[in-house]
Design an enzyme around this catalytic site. Structure first.
Site, PDB file in Angstrom:
ATOM      1  N   ALA A  15       0.780  -1.259  -0.026  1.00 55.27           N
ATOM      2  CA  ALA A  15      -0.046  -0.039   0.004  1.00 55.27           C
ATOM      3  C   ALA A  15       0.916   1.346   0.149  1.00 55.27           C
ATOM      4  O   ALA A  15       0.285   2.244  -0.241  1.00 55.27           O
ATOM      5  CB  ALA A  15      -0.994  -0.083   1.237  1.00 55.27           C
ATOM      6  N   THR A  16       2.164   1.135   0.390  1.00 59.51           N
ATOM      7  CA  THR A  16       2.987   2.516   0.328  1.00 59.51           C
ATOM      8  C   THR A  16       4.002   2.376  -0.601  1.00 59.51           C
ATOM      9  O   THR A  16       4.890   3.300  -0.822  1.00 59.51           O
ATOM     10  CB  THR A  16       3.766   2.444   1.869  1.00 59.51           C
ATOM     11  OG1 THR A  16       4.149   1.575   2.292  1.00 59.51           O
ATOM     12  CG2 THR A  16       2.509   2.869   2.861  1.00 59.51           C
ATOM     13  N   GLY A  18       5.779  -0.324  -4.103  1.00 66.42           N
ATOM     14  CA  GLY A  18       5.679  -1.574  -4.926  1.00 66.42           C
ATOM     15  C   GLY A  18       7.042  -2.024  -5.504  1.00 66.42           C
ATOM     16  O   GLY A  18       7.911  -1.135  -5.519  1.00 66.42           O
ATOM     17  N   ARG A  19       7.250  -3.066  -5.914  1.00 70.01           N
ATOM     18  CA  ARG A  19       8.621  -3.484  -6.120  1.00 70.01           C
ATOM     19  C   ARG A  19       8.177  -4.562  -7.223  1.00 70.01           C
ATOM     20  O   ARG A  19       7.355  -5.292  -7.159  1.00 70.01           O
ATOM     21  CB  ARG A  19       9.497  -3.677  -5.378  1.00 70.01           C
ATOM     22  CG  ARG A  19       9.219  -4.854  -4.403  1.00 70.01           C
ATOM     23  CD  ARG A  19       8.366  -4.313  -3.200  1.00 70.01           C
ATOM     24  NE  ARG A  19       8.116  -5.422  -2.225  1.00 70.01           N
ATOM     25  CZ  ARG A  19       8.894  -5.513  -1.154  1.00 70.01           C
ATOM     26  NH1 ARG A  19      10.064  -5.270  -0.993  1.00 70.01           N
ATOM     27  NH2 ARG A  19       8.248  -6.542  -0.096  1.00 70.01           N
ATOM     28  N   HIS A 239      -3.124 -12.861  -2.749  1.00 65.85           N
ATOM     29  CA  HIS A 239      -3.014 -12.144  -1.615  1.00 65.85           C
ATOM     30  C   HIS A 239      -1.497 -12.053  -0.749  1.00 65.85           C
ATOM     31  O   HIS A 239      -1.103 -13.046  -0.577  1.00 65.85           O
ATOM     32  CB  HIS A 239      -4.049 -12.305  -0.716  1.00 65.85           C
ATOM     33  CG  HIS A 239      -4.033 -11.679   0.777  1.00 65.85           C
ATOM     34  ND1 HIS A 239      -4.661 -11.924   1.855  1.00 65.85           N
ATOM     35  CD2 HIS A 239      -3.679 -10.446   0.963  1.00 65.85           C
ATOM     36  CE1 HIS A 239      -4.585 -11.064   2.631  1.00 65.85           C
ATOM     37  NE2 HIS A 239      -3.945 -10.042   2.327  1.00 65.85           N
ATOM     38  N   ASP A 240      -0.886 -10.964  -0.743  1.00 68.06           N
ATOM     39  CA  ASP A 240       0.544 -10.808  -0.454  1.00 68.06           C
ATOM     40  C   ASP A 240       0.859 -11.560   0.911  1.00 68.06           C
ATOM     41  O   ASP A 240       1.911 -12.366   0.895  1.00 68.06           O
ATOM     42  CB  ASP A 240       1.201  -9.372  -0.322  1.00 68.06           C
ATOM     43  CG  ASP A 240       0.288  -8.555   0.823  1.00 68.06           C
ATOM     44  OD1 ASP A 240      -0.516  -9.019   1.283  1.00 68.06           O
ATOM     45  OD2 ASP A 240       0.555  -7.394   0.571  1.00 68.06           O
ATOM     46  N   THR A 265       2.757  -2.858   6.394  1.00 60.69           N
ATOM     47  CA  THR A 265       1.911  -1.951   6.663  1.00 60.69           C
ATOM     48  C   THR A 265       0.828  -2.316   7.566  1.00 60.69           C
ATOM     49  O   THR A 265       0.235  -1.667   8.393  1.00 60.69           O
ATOM     50  CB  THR A 265       0.957  -1.352   5.240  1.00 60.69           C
ATOM     51  OG1 THR A 265       2.175  -1.034   4.476  1.00 60.69           O
ATOM     52  CG2 THR A 265      -0.082  -0.327   5.419  1.00 60.69           C
ATOM     53  N   ASN A 302      -6.418  -9.470  11.412  1.00 64.48           N
ATOM     54  CA  ASN A 302      -5.770  -8.241  10.815  1.00 64.48           C
ATOM     55  C   ASN A 302      -5.411  -7.288  12.011  1.00 64.48           C
ATOM     56  O   ASN A 302      -6.261  -6.882  12.839  1.00 64.48           O
ATOM     57  CB  ASN A 302      -6.820  -7.781   9.952  1.00 64.48           C
ATOM     58  CG  ASN A 302      -6.712  -8.319   8.747  1.00 64.48           C
ATOM     59  OD1 ASN A 302      -5.918  -8.049   7.660  1.00 64.48           O
ATOM     60  ND2 ASN A 302      -7.624  -9.351   8.709  1.00 64.48           N
TER      61      ASN A 302
END
Length: 495
Positions: A15-16, A18-19, A239-240, A265, A302
């Site tokens: 969410a903050t 990407g790679r 889903h990561d 995150t 979560n």
């Protein structure tokens, strides 16, 4: 089955940031190198918070171009955060930027949906904890909108990006299981539930499993990135967290007393099981059952995660307060008094962007805790509160699943936060094994590699390869701090 080395691209989106990572997988070999990194985040427009998904797609292409330009590209896999989606019209075109789950449009929606389908019925089908931003509630918030009425297909974000690479429509099951529209028992869409909520269930695309071939590159994509059109795009645990759990270097899970924390995150805190826990006790404890690779279940909670600290640092940086870089704050927090202030780190006030330090102070005051006044004290409060949440939820998960906790594996970016890992060991009273930091990308390339012929027949073989190729950092629990008393204080302060 191949004994050669595969060179794979893992698109791993947070969410903050990407790679795009280059993974090399072969007999006795598992390595990652970063090919491309880019910032990510919500974009505000007309009072709403969106994802710049076309910008993300542009950066994904740039990363794939970098990978293809430096060697053969044997496959591509995409994982990202869950829940958020794009809508396509009948021509296959995107109907506007996807909303961020942190957008306020879902405020109050869950209560309205629960009046239509009560929580017991929902849990019996989906096995999900109640989160106000789940896909089903986002769609309920969109009822009557022009976009939803014009939608032909819903694609979760990794599937949307895969569609732009291949032209193939589908939904990978680990991510579908987070939507509140998926039956965790049958592993199919919960069409009856969607109908009861008044949602257009026909927009839900065909389901696919991790390891399925999504498709090969569209000719124009292949030309743009410099790769053959025959390059396969493979469905991974999209889903990561599902990919990260593949990369947990534990022995023999499920069933060996190992728990996991996928720390980033968000913190996803739980156990890997072979079947869901759908008891009333699990529902009341607000635990979730999400799909994992190879038909496993991620039984977890979560937790707000390091978002709280990163957003606090952003606030202090904007105010030009000295000494508020992460390294300085963690060094000072390590010397601060333990458990002086603890707050409910999952309080809803901490979900949206904004003045996080002020929100932490308000929670402390409301709970009757000493109010932290400095960035260093607030940082220690955040970390102590996270460790306390991990303790509470992992112990609850073990009780609900009939398991014993013997060790906790921390994977993801949070492994680099040594203080938080140590506090987690202290809080739980069991060893914490930290690493690898890039578990999601590792899980991504391992699932790709198996699909493309590597000798990795099951999760245990994948995890054995992770253990043999990556170093772990062990944190033994320390005594001398009364975590029981801190938990009691927090329970009393939040009643």
């Amino acid at each position: 089955m191949t004994t050669t080395h595969l060179r794979l691209a893992a698109v791993d989106l947070g969410a903050t940031s990407g790679r795009v990572m280059v993974g090399r997988v072969g007999p006795g070999t598992l390595s990652l190198d970063e090919a491309h990194r880019f910032p990510n985040g919500g974009v505000r427009a007309h009072g709403s918070l969106f994802w710049d998904v076309l910008g993300i797609h542009r950066e994904v292409l740039a990363g794939l171009r970098s990978v293809a330009g430096t060697g053969p590209l044997d496959g591509v896999g995409i994982d990202s955060w869950a829940i958020d989606y794009g809508l396509l019209d009948r021509d296959g075109h995107l109907l506007g930027n996807p909303y961020s789950h942190r957008d306020a449009r879902t405020d109050g929606v869950a209560a309205r949906v629960l009046a239509e389908v009560d929580a017991t019925d929902q849990y019996a089908t989906t096995g999900l904890q109640q989160l106000p931003f789940t896909t089903v509630y986002q769609l309920a918030a969109a009822r009557g909108s022009a976009a939803l009425e014009a939608a032909e297909t819903l694609l979760l974000l990794p599937d949307l990006l895969g569609y732009w690479l291949t032209g193939a429509v589908g939904a990978e099951r680990t991510n579908a299981s987070t939507t509140g529209l998926y039956d965790v028992r049958t592993r199919e869409w919960a069409v009856d539930l969607a109908k009861r909520v008044g949602l257009p269930w026909g927009i839900l695309p065909p389901l696919r499993d991790p390891g399925d071939l999504v498709g090969t590159l569209l000719p124009e994509v292949a030309s743009e990135i410099g790769a053959p059109p025959s390059t396969p795009v493979v469905a991974v645990g999209s889903h990561d967290t599902a990919s990260a759990v593949v990369g947990v270097p534990a022995e023999g899970i499920p069933g060996d007393g190992a728990a996991f924390i996928s720390s980033g995150t968000w913190s996803l805190v739980g156990l890997e099981l072979d079947k869901p826990v759908l008891t009333e006790e699990a529902r009341l404890a607000d635990f979730t059952n999400e799909g994992g690779v190879d038909e496993t279940v991620r039984f977890l909670k979560n937790v707000m995660g390091l978002w709280v600290l990163s957003e606090a640092i952003r606030t202090w940086t904007d105010r030009r307060i000295d000494g508020c870089d992460l390294a300085s704050l963690l060094a000072a927090a390590a010397d601060a008094p333990a458990l002086r202030t603890v707050v409910d780190i999952n309080d809803a006030s901490l979900l949206p962007p904004g003045d996080m330090p002020a929100r932490i102070q308000a929670l402390a005051e409301r709970a009757g805790e000493p109010v932290p006044r400095t960035p260093q004290a607030i940082t220690r409060c955040i970390l102590d509160s996270l460790a306390l949440a991990y303790r509470r939820h992992l112990r609850t998960a073990a009780t609900l699943a009939g398991r014993e906790l013997g060790v906790v594996h921390v994977v993801g970016g949070g492994t680099r936060n040594e203080l938080l890992c140590q506090l987690t060991a202290d809080a739980l009273g069991v060893p914490v094994l930290a690493g690898p930091a890039e578990a999601a990308a590792l899980g991504n390339v391992l699932v790709q590699a198996r699909a493309l012929g590597a000798d990795l027949p099951d999760l245990q073989a994948m995890r054995t390869l992770v253990r043999s190729t990556h170093d772990l950092r062990r944190h033994e629990p320390r005594s001398g701090v009364d975590w029981d008393q801190a938990e009691k204080r927090l329970e009393e302060g939040t009643r």
